[in-house]
Design an enzyme around this catalytic site. Structure first.
Site, short mmCIF file in Angstrom:
data_model
loop_
_atom_site.label_atom_id
_atom_site.label_comp_id
_atom_site.label_asym_id
_atom_site.label_seq_id
_atom_site.Cartn_x
_atom_site.Cartn_y
_atom_site.Cartn_z
N GLY A 300 0.83 -1.20 0.00
CA GLY A 300 0.00 0.00 0.00
C GLY A 300 0.86 1.25 0.00
O GLY A 300 1.56 1.51 0.98
N GLY A 302 0.11 5.00 -0.33
CA GLY A 302 -0.81 6.14 -0.45
C GLY A 302 -2.31 5.91 -0.37
O GLY A 302 -3.06 6.87 -0.53
N GLY A 304 -4.09 5.03 2.31
CA GLY A 304 -4.62 5.21 3.66
C GLY A 304 -5.51 6.44 3.81
O GLY A 304 -5.34 7.44 3.09
N CYS A 307 -3.59 9.56 4.52
CA CYS A 307 -2.37 9.75 3.72
C CYS A 307 -2.56 10.85 2.69
O CYS A 307 -3.60 10.92 2.04
CB CYS A 307 -2.03 8.50 2.91
SG CYS A 307 -1.90 7.05 3.88
N ASP A 340 -2.60 -2.98 3.14
CA ASP A 340 -2.54 -1.95 4.18
C ASP A 340 -3.04 -0.61 3.66
O ASP A 340 -2.40 0.03 2.84
CB ASP A 340 -1.08 -1.83 4.65
CG ASP A 340 -0.90 -0.69 5.63
OD1 ASP A 340 -1.90 -0.27 6.25
OD2 ASP A 340 0.25 -0.23 5.78
N ARG A 388 -4.46 10.12 13.34
CA ARG A 388 -3.54 10.96 12.57
C ARG A 388 -2.56 10.12 11.78
O ARG A 388 -2.12 9.05 12.23
CB ARG A 388 -2.80 11.94 13.47
CG ARG A 388 -1.88 11.30 14.47
CD ARG A 388 -1.18 12.39 15.26
NE ARG A 388 -0.24 11.86 16.23
CZ ARG A 388 0.41 12.61 17.11
NH1 ARG A 388 0.22 13.90 17.16
NH2 ARG A 388 1.27 12.06 17.96
N SER A 473 -24.65 1.30 -6.48
CA SER A 473 -24.24 0.51 -5.31
C SER A 473 -24.51 1.23 -3.99
O SER A 473 -24.55 0.62 -2.94
CB SER A 473 -22.75 0.17 -5.38
OG SER A 473 -22.44 -0.46 -6.58
P1 XMP Z 1 -6.40 3.38 6.85
O1 XMP Z 1 -7.03 3.77 5.55
O2 XMP Z 1 -6.87 2.04 7.32
O3 XMP Z 1 -4.84 3.24 6.51
O4 XMP Z 1 -6.54 4.44 7.89
C1 XMP Z 1 -3.89 2.89 7.48
C2 XMP Z 1 -2.52 2.93 6.87
O5 XMP Z 1 -2.19 4.23 6.38
C3 XMP Z 1 -0.76 4.36 6.31
N1 XMP Z 1 -0.39 5.64 6.92
C4 XMP Z 1 0.10 6.69 6.24
N2 XMP Z 1 0.38 6.86 4.92
N3 XMP Z 1 1.03 9.10 5.34
C5 XMP Z 1 0.88 8.07 4.48
O6 XMP Z 1 1.14 8.23 3.27
C6 XMP Z 1 0.77 9.02 6.67
O7 XMP Z 1 0.91 9.99 7.45
C7 XMP Z 1 0.27 7.75 7.15
N4 XMP Z 1 -0.08 7.28 8.39
C8 XMP Z 1 -0.48 6.01 8.21
C9 XMP Z 1 -0.18 3.20 7.04
O8 XMP Z 1 0.29 2.29 6.07
C10 XMP Z 1 -1.37 2.66 7.82
O9 XMP Z 1 -1.26 1.30 8.16
#
Ligand code: XMP
Length: 482
Positions: A300, A302, A304, A307, A340, A388, A473
Site C-alpha cells: 500500500g 498512499g 490510507g 495519507c 494496508d 492521525r 451501489s
Molecule cells: P487506513 O485507511 O486504514 O490506513 O486508515 C492505514 C494505513 O495508512 C498508512 N499511513 C500513512 N500513509 N502518510 C501516508 O502516506 C501518513 O501519514 C500515514 N499514516 C499512516 C499506514 O500504512 C497505515 O497502516
C-alpha cells in the site's frame, strides 16, 4: 517515455465481486483463518495498524483475543515500546513462567506498589534460593495494613498453601482451583522451588476467547513496528526479548536499499524472528523484499485514509492493482501479503482478500474504538476519537520533540507532511466493530461461492463497474435518516 509506460490501475470502488453459486448454509460456517506470515496463522484476517492513534497494548490484546493481531507502533522510546509488548505477553498464558515475587523481608508497602504497577492482585513470596514461602494477596492487606510491616507477618504461609508440581496440565490445574475455590495455583519442583503460576483468570480467558491468536506458551501474539534508521538492531533485539512474535519493518517507501539491508540484518542477526516488511506497491518491490528474506510483505503506497503521499509526491498505486500484482509475485514464494490502507468497510475487506491479500491492516476503521490510544472528544454533541497519519505534521512534530528536544522552529518548517490529522466517530468496543466487519466478510465469501479464504481467492471474479454502477451501489433515491 511512450504509451507503454502507462498502465491502468484500479481500486476498491472500481469493481464488484460477481455473485456465484453457493453451497454455504449459514455464514457462521465460513472459515476466516489465514496466514499472517510464513509461520504465523490467524483465525481472522485483520491486523490493527501500527499508528499511534490505533495500536498500543490494549488494542493488541483485544485484537489477539478476537483471533487477529495488533502491531504496536514505533513512535515512542524503545523501553516504552518494549513495555507495551510485555503487557500483551503477560496479559494471559497457560503458565506464568516468571510470576511477580518478593522476599518475606520486603514490606507490605513494596507489595502494594508492585501490585499497582503491574495490575495484579497477588504476589508470590520466595526465599533466597527461589523456594516458595507464601502468597500475599490484596485480601491480606486490605483494611489499610501498616505499609512498613514485613510481608512475612501478613502473608499466607507455605503450610497453608495449595501448590501443584511443575508440569501440571491445565485441566488438572482447573480441577484443583475449582475444588479448593482458589484463584492462584503456584507450581513447584520437588525441592519446593517456585517454577510458575497458573491462575483461574487465565483459564477463564482461554475459554472466553477460543479463537485467540496465541504462541506455544498460551500467550497472546503481538507484532512490533521498527524503522530502518538509528538503533535498528538494538530495538529489534529488545522487542524480541520481550516476546514480540513479529517485527514489522515499516517504511513509507519500502522498496529501498535501506529496507533490504535491514531485512538481511534482522534475519541474520536474530535468526528465528518473523519479519514483515513494506510498504511496496509493485511486483518488483515484493520480489526484492522476499529475496532479502521477508516473511510477509505489506502492500500500500498512499491509499490510507490519513495519507496525502499521492498528492504531495505524485507517487502511488491504486490499491486493488497493487494487491493483485504484489500477491501474484508473492504467491510464487508462498509468502503472504497484507493489504494496508484504504479499507473503509467490510466490502473492501472481501475485495482485498479476493484480490490475493492474506490479511488486511486497518487504521482509521479501528481508531474510533475504546481500545485505541487516546480519549474521546466531543464535537457538536457527538463523540469522536482522533486519528492521525504518522507522517502528519502533528505526529512528526511530536517525534522531533521526543528525539531532538533542541530542535528549532526552522526544523519544523522544513517538514513536508504526507499525512493529515482528523477525527473519526466513536465506535464503542472493538469486539462489536470486528463482529460487523467479519459478518460482512463471511457473507461476501459466500456470495463468491466459497467457504474459506483460499476458496475466495480461487472463485473471485471481479466485474469492472462504471460511475453509474458505483452510484447504483450506494443507497439512492431515498431520504437517509441517519
Ligand atoms: P487506513 O485507511 O486504514 O490506513 O486508515 C492505514 C494505513 O495508512 C498508512 N499511513 C500513512 N500513509 N502518510 C501516508 O502516506 C501518513 O501519514 C500515514 N499514516 C499512516 C499506514 O500504512 C497505515 O497502516
Amino acid at each position: 517515455m511512450d504509451e507503454t509506460h502507462f498502465q491502468e490501475g484500479i481500486t476498491f470502488d472500481d469493481v464488484l465481486l460477481t455473485p456465484r453459486r453457493s453451497s454455504v448454509r449459514t455464514r457462521k460456517n465460513v472459515d476466516t483463518s489465514t496466514q499472517l506470515t510464513r509461520k504465523i496463522r490467524l483465525n481472522i484476517p485483520i491486523v490493527s495498524a501500527n499508528m499511534d492513534t490505533v495500536t498500543e497494548a490494549s488494542m493488541a490484546i483485544a485484537m489477539a483475543r478476537e483471533g487477529g493481531i495488533g502491531v504496536i507502533h514505533r513512535f515512542m522510546p524503545t523501553d516504552s515500546q518494549v513495555a507495551e509488548v510485555a503487557r500483551v505477553k503477560r496479559s494471559e498464558s497457560y503458565v506464568i513462567e516468571e510470576p511477580y515475587t518478593l522476599s518475606p523481608d520486603h514490606t507490605v508497602g513494596d507489595a502494594e506498589q508492585m501490585m499497582e504497577r503491574h495490575d495484579v492482585t497477588g504476589i508470590l513470596v520466595v526465599g533466597k534460593n527461589g523456594e516458595l514461602r507464601g502468597v500475599l494477596t490484596l485480601r491480606d492487606i486490605r483494611f489499610g495494613k501498616d505499609g512498613s510491616k514485613r510481608i512475612r507477618s501478613v502473608m499466607t504461609g507455605k503450610e497453608r498453601l495449595i501448590t501443584a508440581p511443575d508440569g501440571t496440565t491445565l485441566e488438572e490445574a482447573e480441577r484443583i482451583l475449582d475444588e479448593h475455590k482458589l484463584e492462584k495455583l503456584p507450581l513447584v519442583d520437588e525441592t519446593g522451588r517456585l517454577q510458575g503460576l497458573i491462575t483461574s483468570k487465565d483459564i477463564m480467558k482461554s475459554k472466553q476467547y477460543p479463537s485467540a491468536t496465541k504462541d506455544s506458551k498460551g500467550r497472546l501474539r503481538v507484532g512490533a513496528a521498527i524503522g530502518v534508521r538509528d538503533g535498528l538492531l538494538e530495538r529489534a533485539e529488545a522487542l524480541t526479548s520481550a516476546g514480540a512474535d513479529l517485527l514489522v519493518l515499516d517504511v513509507a517507501h519500502g522498496h529501498s536499499n535501506m529496507v533490504l539491508d535491514a531485512i538481511r540484518t534482522l534475519k541474520t542477526e536474530l535468526g528465528d524472528v518473523e519479519v514483515m516488511a513494506g510498504n511496496v506497491a509493485t511486483a518488483e518491490g515484493t520480489e526484492d523484499l522476499i529475496a532479502a528474506g521477508a516473511d510477509a510483505v505489506k502492500v500500500g503506497v498512499g491509499p490510507g485514509s490519513t495519507c496525502t503521499t499521492r498528492l504531495v509526491t505524485g507517487a502511488g498505486m491504486p490499491q486493488l492493482t497493487a494487491i493483485i500484482q504484489c500477491a501474484q509475485a508473492a504467491s510464487q514464494h508462498n509468502v503472504p501479503i497484507i493489504a494496508d490502507g484504504g479499507i473503509r468497510n467490510s466490502g473492501d475487506i472481501t475485495k482485498a482478500l479476493a484480490a490475493g491479500a492474506s490479511t488486511v491492516m486497518l487504521g482509521s476503521l479501528l481508531a474510533g474504538t475504546d481500545e485505541s490510544p487516546g480519549a474521546t472528544v466531543i464535537r457538536n454533541g457527538r463523540r469522536y476519537k482522533v486519528v492521525r497519519g504518522m507522517a502528519s505534521l502533528g505526529a512528526t512534530a511530536a517525534r522531533m520533540e521526543r528525539e531532538r528536544p533542541e530542535r528549532s522552529v526552522d526544523d519544523l518548517q522544513r517538514v513536508v507532511p504526507e499525512g493529515v490529522e482528523a477525527v473519526v466517530p466513536y465506535r464503542g468496543r472493538i469486539s462489536e466493530v470486528l463482529n460487523h466487519l467479519l459478518g460482512g466478510l463471511r457473507s461476501g465469501v459466500s456470495y463468491c461461492g466459497a467457504s474459506d479464504m483460499a476458496g475466495l481467492k480461487r472463485n473471485a471474479l471481479f466485474v469492472r463497474i462504471t460511475q453509474a454502477g458505483w452510484q447504483e451501489s450506494q443507497p439512492h433515491d431515498i431520504g437517509i435518516s441517519e
